[in-house]
Scaffold this motif. Structure first.
Motif, PDB file in Angstrom:
ATOM      1  N   ARG A   8      -1.952  -9.440  11.094  1.00 41.02           N
ATOM      2  CA  ARG A   8      -3.491  -9.843  10.625  1.00 41.02           C
ATOM      3  C   ARG A   8      -4.330  -9.185  10.210  1.00 41.02           C
ATOM      4  O   ARG A   8      -5.089  -9.311   9.290  1.00 41.02           O
ATOM      5  CB  ARG A   8      -3.610  -9.958  12.632  1.00 41.02           C
ATOM      6  N   ARG A   9      -4.401  -7.736  10.479  1.00 42.58           N
ATOM      7  CA  ARG A   9      -4.692  -6.235   9.650  1.00 42.58           C
ATOM      8  C   ARG A   9      -4.359  -6.188   8.232  1.00 42.58           C
ATOM      9  O   ARG A   9      -3.319  -6.477   8.136  1.00 42.58           O
ATOM     10  CB  ARG A   9      -4.383  -4.862   9.971  1.00 42.58           C
ATOM     11  N   PRO A  10      -5.197  -6.793   7.945  1.00 42.13           N
ATOM     12  CA  PRO A  10      -4.616  -6.596   5.540  1.00 42.13           C
ATOM     13  C   PRO A  10      -4.317  -6.265   5.148  1.00 42.13           C
ATOM     14  O   PRO A  10      -4.170  -5.391   4.268  1.00 42.13           O
ATOM     15  CB  PRO A  10      -6.506  -6.351   4.521  1.00 42.13           C
ATOM     16  N   GLU A  11      -4.378  -4.501   5.583  1.00 48.63           N
ATOM     17  CA  GLU A  11      -3.889  -2.736   5.750  1.00 48.63           C
ATOM     18  C   GLU A  11      -2.046  -3.025   5.599  1.00 48.63           C
ATOM     19  O   GLU A  11      -1.610  -1.989   4.773  1.00 48.63           O
ATOM     20  CB  GLU A  11      -4.508  -1.655   6.466  1.00 48.63           C
ATOM     21  N   ARG A  13      -0.475  -5.940   5.591  1.00 50.01           N
ATOM     22  CA  ARG A  13      -0.562  -6.742   4.295  1.00 50.01           C
ATOM     23  C   ARG A  13       0.036  -5.783   2.563  1.00 50.01           C
ATOM     24  O   ARG A  13       0.888  -6.076   2.130  1.00 50.01           O
ATOM     25  CB  ARG A  13      -1.418  -8.180   3.904  1.00 50.01           C
ATOM     26  N   LEU A 127      -0.435   0.321  12.214  1.00 49.64           N
ATOM     27  CA  LEU A 127      -1.223  -1.061  11.885  1.00 49.64           C
ATOM     28  C   LEU A 127      -0.735  -2.223  12.812  1.00 49.64           C
ATOM     29  O   LEU A 127      -1.386  -3.477  12.474  1.00 49.64           O
ATOM     30  CB  LEU A 127      -0.542  -1.452   9.827  1.00 49.64           C
ATOM     31  N   THR A 128       0.168  -2.561  13.807  1.00 48.38           N
ATOM     32  CA  THR A 128       0.172  -3.712  13.947  1.00 48.38           C
ATOM     33  C   THR A 128       0.868  -3.544  15.805  1.00 48.38           C
ATOM     34  O   THR A 128       0.593  -2.767  16.087  1.00 48.38           O
ATOM     35  CB  THR A 128       1.651  -4.552  13.940  1.00 48.38           C
ATOM     36  N   VAL A 191      -5.235   5.102   6.783  1.00 47.23           N
ATOM     37  CA  VAL A 191      -4.302   4.793   7.150  1.00 47.23           C
ATOM     38  C   VAL A 191      -2.755   5.706   7.204  1.00 47.23           C
ATOM     39  O   VAL A 191      -3.121   6.551   6.186  1.00 47.23           O
ATOM     40  CB  VAL A 191      -3.527   3.483   6.230  1.00 47.23           C
TER      41      VAL A 191
END
Length: 411
Positions: A8-11, A13, A127-128, A191
């Protein structure tokens, strides 16, 4: 399925994009190091083997330190310099001209690679959430294999042992590829910092590797991993290749086709497998991996019985073995890191991931050393029996892990 697997988070990706870009560079050089050192730079087979073995030993020795540094300073402060060191070291391979310089460069590369994988896994885990980690780790593995496949196909059309400059070009391109995830991480200033402590239940919130090893479920997971990778992954480079060429008596080209089939299976099946794994028991999936790996080795053993009596059937057996093995990898790659990170505390997440990556380093030493003598005995039948039996033992260990895991989503 792809949109569902994406985090979900663009970071996150962007981190996955970095995995793909660096994997393309890795694929450019992965199959050619031994050939480059011997046929292009003139090292003997024995010295080239020592250089490559030295790289594995240094990486394994430094991995625990990498986990400690990640927990103490944050994955960002460890991964960024490691990526830069890896880039410098890989690019320096283009300048190697002696055994001494090869040892020096491979030492530098080992320093860089010792914490990259555990650091990137720690970042992805941060991040997840637990509900999507399994999918994200699986997608990360698929992208890794896709990149390696693209790089391998590209370098296969470029390299020529009669033209050293072609090898220098791919090593320089590989060096540039390591800068891609570094630049992406630099574009994400928030991040990868040190994770805040959030104790969970009665689990200890601080400590070192002794605390990690006292975690009984994780210790059982490590035992499973050591058995499975020693009888699985660690056999691909030596055991699988040696058995296919010496016992089944296929050509090296068939082995190359088999490895390509392995990559194709992973890329095509990973998203489907991720969907099928949702909501299912993780320990059950790990047990299934052992059964699938055992099936792959049984197919290879059957190809050995056919041998030169039917060259086409033997070749199909070798390729089928690698494809079945790849299917097992699509289950292992998302589940094992997701389970390890579900067991980890934030304060020790780097050490948990470092221990997980060390499993592959330790088995990478044990597997090749034992494969040669076992394949040389009884026309390889002892080797086949050993790896099949080992994979099935790993399945039993995985099933025994379930009773140690109390939260249903984890088990």
């Amino acid at each position: 399925m792809l949109s569902r697997a994406l985090p979900r988070r663009p970071e996150a990706r962007r981190i996955l994009l970095g995995t793909l870009l660096s994997a393309v560079g890795r694929g450019l050089t992965l199959p050619f190091l031994f050939i480059y050192l011997t046929d292009v730079r003139g090292l003997t087979d024995a010295r080239a083997g020592l250089v490559i073995g030295w790289f594995g030993a240094v990486t394994l020795a430094l991995s625990p330190l990498g986990g400690t540094l990640i927990d103490r300073f944050g994955a960002r402060r460890v991964v960024l310099p490691c990526l830069l060191i890896e880039a410098v070291g890989t690019g320096s391979l283009a300048l190697v001209d002696s055994t001494a310089s090869a040892f020096a460069v491979m030492t530098l590369i080992a320093v860089g690679s010792s914490a990259i994988w555990s650091g990137q896994n720690t970042i992805l885990a941060s991040l997840t959430d637990d509900g999507e980690r399994q999918r994200v780790f699986g997608l990360n593995f698929a992208l890794l294999n896709l990149g390696i496949g693209i790089g391998g196909l590209t370098s296969g059309a470029i390299v020529d042992t009669g033209r050293p400059v072609t090898f220098q070009v791919i090593y320089l391109l590989d060096a540039v590829s390591y800068l891609m995830p570094a630049l992406l991480l630099l574009s994400l200033p928030h991040v990868g910092h040190r994770l805040a402590g959030r104790p969970t239940g009665d689990r200890p919130s601080a400590g070192g590797y002794l605390t990690v090893l006292r975690d009984r479920p994780f210790r059982r997971l490590v035992i499973f991993g050591l058995i499975l990778t020693t009888c699985g992954y660690a056999q691909i480079e030596v055991g699988f290749t040696a058995y296919a060429v010496r016992v089944v008596e296929v050509t090296p080209r068939v082995v190359a086709w088999a490895l390509a089939g392995n990559t194709v299976m992973i890329v095509l099946a990973q998203l489907l497998v991720l969907r099928r794994l949702e909501g299912r028991s993780r320990t059950g999936a790990l047990a299934m991996v052992g059964a699938v790996f055992a099936t792959a080795w049984l197919v290879l053993g059957a190809a050995g019985l056919v041998g030169t009596g039917n060259a086409l059937v033997a070749a199909i057996g070798v390729v089928t073995c690698a494809a079945i093995f790849g299917f097992g990898e699509t289950m292992l790659s998302p589940v094992m890191p997701a389970l390890a990170n579900a067991l980890a505390t934030d304060e020790l997440r780097g050490r948990y991931n470092a221990m997980s990556s060390m499993i592959f380093g330790i088995s990478g030493v044990i597997g090749p050393v034992t494969a040669g003598p076992l394949i040389g005995a009884a026309d390889g039948r002892i080797w086949v029996a050993s790896v099949v039996g080992g994979c099935l033992v790993a399945s039993v260990v995985a099933l025994s892990l379930r009773r140690l895991l109390t939260p249903a989503p984890v088990s």
